[in-house]
Design an enzyme around this catalytic site. Sequence first.
Site, PDB file in Angstrom:
ATOM      1  CD  GLU A 177      -2.841  -1.331   2.288  1.00  0.00           C
ATOM      2  OE1 GLU A 177      -2.766  -0.271   3.177  1.00  0.00           O
ATOM      3  OE2 GLU A 177      -3.768  -2.272   2.270  1.00  0.00           O
TER       4      GLU A 177
ATOM      5  CG  HIS B  71     -10.022  -6.323   0.740  1.00  0.00           C
ATOM      6  ND1 HIS B  71     -10.246  -7.136   1.306  1.00  0.00           N
ATOM      7  CD2 HIS B  71      -8.593  -5.893   0.965  1.00  0.00           C
ATOM      8  CE1 HIS B  71      -9.079  -7.646   1.985  1.00  0.00           C
ATOM      9  NE2 HIS B  71      -8.080  -6.849   1.786  1.00  0.00           N
TER      10      HIS B  71
ATOM     11  CD  GLU C  26      -4.427  -8.021   1.579  1.00  0.00           C
ATOM     12  OE1 GLU C  26      -5.553  -7.317   2.229  1.00  0.00           O
ATOM     13  OE2 GLU C  26      -3.392  -7.761   1.951  1.00  0.00           O
TER      14      GLU C  26
HETATM   15  C1  XIL Z   1      -6.467  -6.640   8.483  1.00  0.00           C
HETATM   16  C2  XIL Z   1      -6.652  -7.858   9.142  1.00  0.00           C
HETATM   17  O1  XIL Z   1      -7.532  -8.771   8.612  1.00  0.00           O
HETATM   18  C3  XIL Z   1      -7.287  -7.254  10.522  1.00  0.00           C
HETATM   19  O2  XIL Z   1      -7.174  -8.522  11.336  1.00  0.00           O
HETATM   20  C4  XIL Z   1      -6.295  -6.284  11.062  1.00  0.00           C
HETATM   21  O3  XIL Z   1      -7.244  -6.053  12.331  1.00  0.00           O
HETATM   22  C5  XIL Z   1      -6.410  -5.171  10.146  1.00  0.00           C
HETATM   23  O4  XIL Z   1      -5.655  -5.711   9.091  1.00  0.00           O
HETATM   24  N1  XIL Z   1      -5.104  -4.720   3.665  1.00  0.00           N
HETATM   25  C6  XIL Z   1      -3.960  -5.742   4.095  1.00  0.00           C
HETATM   26  C7  XIL Z   1      -4.494  -6.622   5.434  1.00  0.00           C
HETATM   27  O5  XIL Z   1      -2.888  -5.726   3.498  1.00  0.00           O
HETATM   28  O6  XIL Z   1      -3.041  -6.790   6.158  1.00  0.00           O
HETATM   29  C8  XIL Z   1      -5.406  -6.079   6.282  1.00  0.00           C
HETATM   30  O7  XIL Z   1      -5.630  -7.119   7.000  1.00  0.00           O
HETATM   31  C9  XIL Z   1      -6.478  -5.895   5.358  1.00  0.00           C
HETATM   32  C10 XIL Z   1      -6.431  -4.789   4.416  1.00  0.00           C
END
Ligand code: XIL
Length: 337
Positions: free
Chosen positions: A126, A202, A231
Amino acid sequence: MKNTFKNEFKIGAALNTAQIEERDSKMTALIMQQFNALTPENVMKSEVIHPAWDTYDFTVADKLVAFAQKNKMELNGHTLIWHSQLSPFARKINSVDSFRTFFTNHIKTIASRYDGKIFSWDVVNEALNEDGTMRKSVFLEKLGEDYVIEAFRLAQQAAPNTELYYNDYNNEQPAKRNGCIQLIKKIQAAGVRIDGVGIQGHWHVGKVPLKEIEESIEAYDALGLKVMFTELDIEVLPRNFQGADVNQRMATDPSLNPYVNGIPANVLAQQAKDYENLFRLFLKHKDKVTRVTLWGVDDGQSWLNDWPVRGRTNYPLLFDRTLTPKPAFEAVLSLKN
Ligand code: XIL
């Protein structure tokens, strides 16, 4: 799933501490049955693994590495350099020299420990804004634009046997994608190794940006990189922005939590269609897509129950809260039957 897609791409899941420690045997069995790739949901993030200047805590990370090795699963380290979930001590470092020392030690210590034991690293997570410019993170402020190149250079030295990736959300959207392409080209032009790019994935039910995703698979492939969906989840609850900035939040309101007592069949059907269309696209580009990782195993585990609104009942994954396959799971598998 891992058998169904064994000739196309790896199928991964993000695991939390309870899953890594195999606290629930039914969960462990499901993980072993369905997945051949793993990502730690939190335990390799800075605030957990490097809590103080001279202190590292590898306890749970080491367990995950052992679990992946024992079960011959591909482990993706997540993540070396990220502005969120950064150790509080690191944020408080004032001098540029000390910050650079922290940055160097962090990458060297962690990446070298697991070299040859894990498959890959999300080296930087990110680094970009939505318009494709560099995010004004503590890394940018202290180290300047080239910190991303430096991170990959250090990772390459410390982990010569580990694949190195750049990971982000919304980097399938045109402006951010362009910024991502420029960033990758800078790393390559510096003669530093980068092996792949992760699109977090996401997305929201009924709004999966298939066209932008396909264009991105092709654009990143054209740079010679592997493409991964790192993810993946398709959430069903309302919110007023796109993306996955973990620092962005919305106030709690009952209207934002409509499915506490169950989710309507038509929403599950739409979600199944979305997952099916996505996997159809992944199959079409199986020569470019090397891994598809779900951000969790079951709906009960998902971070989307607490983000961007705390305490909601969300349904973004392929297994429900009783670990039963959802319509989306059947739809994805049906693509190969
Ligand atoms: C999230 C986790 O799933 C949660 O448990 C934590 O509280 C916050 O982070 N992008 C990412 C991940 O790269 O690391 C994030 O994971 C979600 C968004």
